[in-house]
Structures are given as C-alpha cells and as structure tokens.
Design an enzyme around this catalytic site. Structure first.
Site, PDB file in Angstrom:
ATOM      1  N   GLY A   1       0.817  -1.214   0.000  1.00 50.70           N
ATOM      2  CA  GLY A   1       0.000   0.000   0.000  1.00 50.70           C
ATOM      3  C   GLY A   1       0.846   1.257   0.000  1.00 50.70           C
ATOM      4  O   GLY A   1       2.064   1.219   0.165  1.00 50.70           O
TER       5      GLY A   1
ATOM      6  N   LYS B   1       4.156  12.268  -3.112  1.00 52.42           N
ATOM      7  CA  LYS B   1       5.001  11.162  -2.655  1.00 52.42           C
ATOM      8  C   LYS B   1       6.022  11.718  -1.662  1.00 52.42           C
ATOM      9  O   LYS B   1       6.719  12.681  -1.972  1.00 52.42           O
ATOM     10  CB  LYS B   1       5.708  10.546  -3.868  1.00 52.42           C
ATOM     11  CG  LYS B   1       6.500   9.293  -3.577  1.00 52.42           C
ATOM     12  CD  LYS B   1       7.005   8.678  -4.882  1.00 52.42           C
ATOM     13  CE  LYS B   1       7.957   7.531  -4.612  1.00 52.42           C
ATOM     14  NZ  LYS B   1       8.550   7.013  -5.860  1.00 52.42           N
TER      15      LYS B   1
ATOM     16  N   ASP C   1       8.645   6.121   7.808  1.00 51.18           N
ATOM     17  CA  ASP C   1       8.266   7.462   8.262  1.00 51.18           C
ATOM     18  C   ASP C   1       7.369   8.187   7.274  1.00 51.18           C
ATOM     19  O   ASP C   1       6.952   9.315   7.512  1.00 51.18           O
ATOM     20  CB  ASP C   1       9.527   8.296   8.539  1.00 51.18           C
ATOM     21  CG  ASP C   1      10.411   8.425   7.295  1.00 51.18           C
ATOM     22  OD1 ASP C   1      10.029   7.912   6.219  1.00 51.18           O
ATOM     23  OD2 ASP C   1      11.488   9.047   7.411  1.00 51.18           O
TER      24      ASP C   1
ATOM     25  N   ASP D   1       4.298  -4.815  -7.377  1.00 51.99           N
ATOM     26  CA  ASP D   1       3.657  -3.568  -6.948  1.00 51.99           C
ATOM     27  C   ASP D   1       4.218  -2.367  -7.695  1.00 51.99           C
ATOM     28  O   ASP D   1       3.708  -1.259  -7.559  1.00 51.99           O
ATOM     29  CB  ASP D   1       3.828  -3.365  -5.431  1.00 51.99           C
ATOM     30  CG  ASP D   1       5.275  -3.474  -4.993  1.00 51.99           C
ATOM     31  OD1 ASP D   1       5.894  -4.520  -5.255  1.00 51.99           O
ATOM     32  OD2 ASP D   1       5.795  -2.519  -4.400  1.00 51.99           O
TER      33      ASP D   1
ATOM     34  N   ARG E   1       4.016   5.991   1.802  1.00 52.26           N
ATOM     35  CA  ARG E   1       4.593   7.338   1.861  1.00 52.26           C
ATOM     36  C   ARG E   1       4.062   8.207   0.730  1.00 52.26           C
ATOM     37  O   ARG E   1       4.766   9.034   0.172  1.00 52.26           O
ATOM     38  CB  ARG E   1       6.106   7.281   1.793  1.00 52.26           C
ATOM     39  CG  ARG E   1       6.575   6.536   0.584  1.00 52.26           C
ATOM     40  CD  ARG E   1       8.001   6.788   0.285  1.00 52.26           C
ATOM     41  NE  ARG E   1       8.467   5.713  -0.584  1.00 52.26           N
ATOM     42  CZ  ARG E   1       9.663   5.661  -1.086  1.00 52.26           C
ATOM     43  NH1 ARG E   1      10.516   6.601  -0.818  1.00 52.26           N
ATOM     44  NH2 ARG E   1      10.007   4.671  -1.860  1.00 52.26           N
TER      45      ARG E   1
HETATM   46  P1  AMP Z   1       8.928   0.922  -3.084  1.00 51.01           P
HETATM   47  O1  AMP Z   1      10.213   0.215  -2.827  1.00 51.01           O
HETATM   48  O2  AMP Z   1       9.107   2.402  -3.189  1.00 51.01           O
HETATM   49  O3  AMP Z   1       8.174   0.347  -4.216  1.00 51.01           O
HETATM   50  O4  AMP Z   1       8.058   0.721  -1.778  1.00 51.01           O
HETATM   51  C1  AMP Z   1       7.646  -0.533  -1.301  1.00 51.01           C
HETATM   52  C2  AMP Z   1       6.689  -0.359  -0.162  1.00 51.01           C
HETATM   53  O5  AMP Z   1       7.325   0.281   0.966  1.00 51.01           O
HETATM   54  C3  AMP Z   1       5.473   0.487  -0.457  1.00 51.01           C
HETATM   55  O6  AMP Z   1       4.396  -0.029   0.264  1.00 51.01           O
HETATM   56  C4  AMP Z   1       5.867   1.841   0.071  1.00 51.01           C
HETATM   57  O7  AMP Z   1       4.764   2.649   0.366  1.00 51.01           O
HETATM   58  C5  AMP Z   1       6.625   1.458   1.325  1.00 51.01           C
HETATM   59  N1  AMP Z   1       7.586   2.490   1.718  1.00 51.01           N
HETATM   60  C6  AMP Z   1       8.741   2.803   1.096  1.00 51.01           C
HETATM   61  N2  AMP Z   1       9.369   3.794   1.743  1.00 51.01           N
HETATM   62  C7  AMP Z   1       8.605   4.135   2.811  1.00 51.01           C
HETATM   63  C8  AMP Z   1       8.717   5.108   3.850  1.00 51.01           C
HETATM   64  N3  AMP Z   1       9.758   5.927   3.942  1.00 51.01           N
HETATM   65  N4  AMP Z   1       7.725   5.153   4.767  1.00 51.01           N
HETATM   66  C9  AMP Z   1       6.670   4.328   4.682  1.00 51.01           C
HETATM   67  N5  AMP Z   1       6.508   3.403   3.733  1.00 51.01           N
HETATM   68  C10 AMP Z   1       7.458   3.306   2.788  1.00 51.01           C
HETATM   69 MG    MG Z   2       6.599   1.066  -5.230  1.00 49.45          MG
END
Ligand code: AMP
Ligand code: MG
Length: 466
Positions: A85, A108, A120, A244, A88
C-alpha cells in the site's frame, strides 16, 4: 481551481484509507514542470505561488481533493507481501485535463499512512530529484511513464542510513496508480467482488474497448511488451520490478534505484539491494512475464470455467514473447535506421561488440549518426567491418535521430545535481533537467553532459528511495 473527479475514492470499502498529507515546516519549491502543468490545465503561476507550494507540500488541500492512500500487495524480489500500500504517498485526486484525459495527482513523501508499517512516510531530496529528472527524460523519449509535476523541499530532515537528509515531496502524475499488486491485494483475500469492480474500473479507465478480463490481460501484456522493449532500447534498468511497481496502464512507475547503463553489458545491475541480479538489464523481459503471470492468476476467477480460463490466461501471457521480440526489433532497428526482422543478427552483432569492448550504450548509438561511434571501441577494425555491412543498408538518419538520445540522465550527473541541490543550489539540476528533457537536440553548450563518466566518476550502486 483544479478540476477533480475522484473515481478511485468512490470505489468500495477496503480499496484505500482516507488520510491527509502531514504538514511540513518550511516548504520551498525546488522544481515545477510548466509544460506538464499546462497539459493538465493547471495554472503554473498559481502552483509556483505561496498557496500553490503549500498545496504541493501537503500543507493545504486544494478544493475538490479527497486524499487517500491506496491499498496494494506485491511480490518483492519474488517474495509475496500481502499488504504493502501507499506508505509514503497520498493520492490527492484525479484531475480532468481540458481535453478530458484523467490523471492521478499524487504526493510522494507526504507523511505516514495506515500502510506505512515502520516507515516514516517521507522521502529525501535525492530520490525525489532523481525521479523528477528520469521520469521526465522518459516522457521526452515517448516512453509510457508517470510524470513529475513538482518537487518541494520540506524544510524537515529525514533520517536514513546515511544520517539526516533534507526531506522533499514529489508531485507525481499518472494515468492511474493501479498496479499488478492492486489486483493481488484482493486476490489473496479472495475478494471476487472487489476484483470484478477493479477490473471494470481499469477497463473503463485504460482499455475502454476491452471486452472482459481475458481481453484486458491481452492488452496489458501487449502494452508491457512495448514499454519494456522501449526501456531496453535506452539502456534503462528499472531496478525494482516488483509486482507492486508494474502499472496496469503500461506506464513506467517507481523510479527508486533505476539507472541507465553507461558502458554496455547485458548483466548490468545498479540497485544495492538486488544482490542476485534478478532485475538486471537483460532479465527485464522475463521478469515482466513473471509479473504478468501473477496478474493473470488474479484474473482467472473472473474468466469463467477454471480449466479453460487457466489455458486462455497462459496463452495470453505467452504472447508477451513474440510481441516483445517484434517491439525490440522495431526499437533497435530504428536505432540503426533500419527495419525488418532479417536485420536482427546485425543488431545482435553490434551489441556483442559493445559488450566485449564496453562501448558506451548511448554514445555508440548516437555516434552512428555523426561518425563518432567507432571512437567507443578499442578494436576499431572489428567495428569498421560491422559498419560496412550496416552502411550497405542505407540507414535512415531521421529514424536514428528520433530513436537515439544524445543525452541521458547519467548516474554521475544526477548525483552531482543532487549534491548541489542539498547544498541549496539548484542550477546544476536545472541545467541537467533542461538537457535531458531535450534529449535529441544537438547543442554544443550541453556537450559535456553527453560524456561518459571518467573511471573515478562511475557510479556502481543506486539505492531505493526508502
Ligand atoms: P517501493 O520500494 O518504493 O516500491 O516501496 C515498497 C513499499 O514500501 C510500499 O508499500 C511503500 O509505500 C513502502 N515504503 C517505502 N518507503 C517508505 C517510507 N519511507 N515510509 C513508509 N513506507 C514506505
Ligand atoms: Mg513502489
């Protein structure tokens, strides 16, 4: 006034969580994409004004916004995570452009949501500026992609392995943020009603001519084959092709650890967390098939009798290979100004020379138009022999100039631009941005940005935005 029509926020219970962005202390505009604002029918001067920047930072909501964090699941490096989900990001809503086209407006790095887990909810300036520049370069090269409308510094620090870093928020624009993982989220929960509603929504929004779930699958397979072939033709390595991070629209999404190759080698990988090279340049088409098979699995319950559905879905996913091969041939053929399957061995011969001699991917192809390509090879005789065969085909120069960028957002240039931006100077970034969003222009004053990195400048690893 932004014209919102928030169709996703009208989806059933469980598709998202309603959550506002968390305000930041001192928003400051880093970059605003004027042409994209125009495309969306947004007033660029208003966006750059005090109230506009407050909105882009998440401190104020524009009238008509209905902020939500979308639910999705996903396979990360092959391992299934039933709940990811927007951890961030928040979707402010869907903007309807003057021509009627619909775009998600997402912040974002806008603070925690119910999907943040231990994160965070924030982003630091580095990945925000990287995504801003790379996604807009991709758009300039006509690759289907999410876009970047704005980047705003928050005035707050975020804490990462490297220590305290300046925070930033990216305004991302996409035809939607619906991913393979969105379907997986409902499939793993056995929510057939939700899967059917999501399928209807996606068809209406992205594939209005599709006749049902199987036809939708066919179309997504076809679009992804085109997108991935386009990536390959630019030496682009996405870096984190988790399910995702694969959009149903076919747009490139999630520019975390992505990078372009300098020296060509098919096994190139940059992401620090991709230890096995799962998402190496040459693996991308196979990974796309793997992801599409996950998508197909989600759709099978909507395709009628199971055995027939499995067979049809399998056949659909298998069509990726020929579609991809045809798209690859078209893209790489255009890079050489030639057309037609019989020339495939000629393209492969050049790539294998490049791999042996570590020719710079972008400079070799761009250099075919101005006679400088041979400088990229140590064994000039081998290149000259290849070039004689190629010249004999009377390559189409206009086709080549269209397909081959003069400049790409090279890793070492992005890192230098980020370093200056962190120090408060946006001029390096702004110059790089202008140059890579006019990637085909011949401009002497940008010649330095076409250079390959010196040995000590080569960037070996990139990092996720987290
Ligand atoms: P991503 O690697 O950017 O595709 O992110 C994978 C998952 O980790 C997704 O659910 C993001 O929303 C969550 N996520 C990545 N960075 C953060 C962050 N700093 N705080 C909260 N959730 C994060
Ligand atoms: Mg992602």
């Amino acid at each position: 006034m932004i014209r919102f029509d928030n169709s996703y926020a009208r989806m059933p219970e469980g598709f998202f969580a309603r959550v506002n962005p968390t305000p930041v202390s001192a928003p400051r505009l880093l970059a605003l994409n004027g042409p994209l604002a125009d495309r969306l029918g947004l007033d660029r001067d208003l966006l750059a004004s005090g109230p506009g920047v407050e909105m882009l930072a998440g401190n104020a909501l524009p009238p008509g916004a209905e902020p939500i964090a979308q639910a999705y699941a996903g396979h990360q490096f092959g391992g299934f995570v039933p709940q990811l989900g927007d951890g961030r990001a928040v979707l402010l809503g869907e903007v309807v452009a003057p021509d009627g086209a619909r775009f998600d407006l997402q912040l974002k790095g806008s603070g925690p949501t119910p999907f943040s887990r231990r994160g965070d909810g924030r982003a630091w300036m580095g990945p925000v500026l990287r995504e801003y520049a790379v996604s807009e370069f991709m758009a300039a090269m006509d690759v289907p992609t999410t876009r970047a409308l704005a980047a705003v510094a928050t005035g707050d620090m975020v804490w990462r392995e490297q220590g305290g870093l300046p925070g930033a928020v990216l305004t991302r624009v996409a035809s939607s943020h619906i991913r393979v993982g969105t379907f997986q989220y409902f499939a793993v929960r056995d929510r057939q009603d939700a899967l059917a509603a999501l399928t209807d929504h996606v068809i209406a929004r992205h594939y209005p001519d599709a006749t049902g779930a199987l036809d939708l699958l066919d179309r997504v397979v076809a679009r992804q084959a085109e997108t991935i072939a386009h990536w390959m033709s630019l030496g682009f390595i996405h870096g984190v092709m988790n399910t995702d991070n694969m959009a149903i629209s076919g747009e490139t999404i999630d520019y975390g650890p992505c990078a372009f190759m300098d020296a060509y080698h098919p096994a190139t990988v940059f992401s620090s967390i991709d230890r096995t090279g799962r998402y190496a340049w040459a693996n991308q088409p196979q990974i796309a098939v793997w992801n599409l098979a996950q998508f197909a699995t989600c759709l099978i319950p909507l395709m009628g009798e199971e055995e027939a559905a499995v067979e049809a879905a399998t056949a659909s996913v298998h069509r990726f290979a020929p579609l991809y091969q045809a798209a690859w041939m078209r893209r790489f053929g255009a890079k050489l100004g030639i057309e037609g399957e019989p020339h495939r061995p000629l393209i492969e011969a050049l790539l294998s020379l490049m791999a042996q001699q570590r020719g710079d991917f972008t400079r070799v192809f761009a250099g075919l138009s101005d006679g400088t390509a041979r400088d990229e090879f140590t064994d000039r005789a081998a290149f000259d022999a290849w070039a004689r065969d190629w010249q004999a085909l009377s390559p189409d120069q206009a086709m080549m100039l269209q397909a081959n960028p003069r400049r790409i957002p090279r890793n070492h240039r992005i890192e230098a631009a980020i370093e200056s931006a962190v120090a408060g100077d946006m001029s390096t970034f702004n110059r790089l941005f202008e140059a890579v969003t006019h990637p085909r222009d011949l401009r002497d004053d940008w010649a330095d940005l076409s250079h390959a990195p010196l040995e000590q400048e080569v960037v070996h690893h990139t990092f996720c935005g987290t």
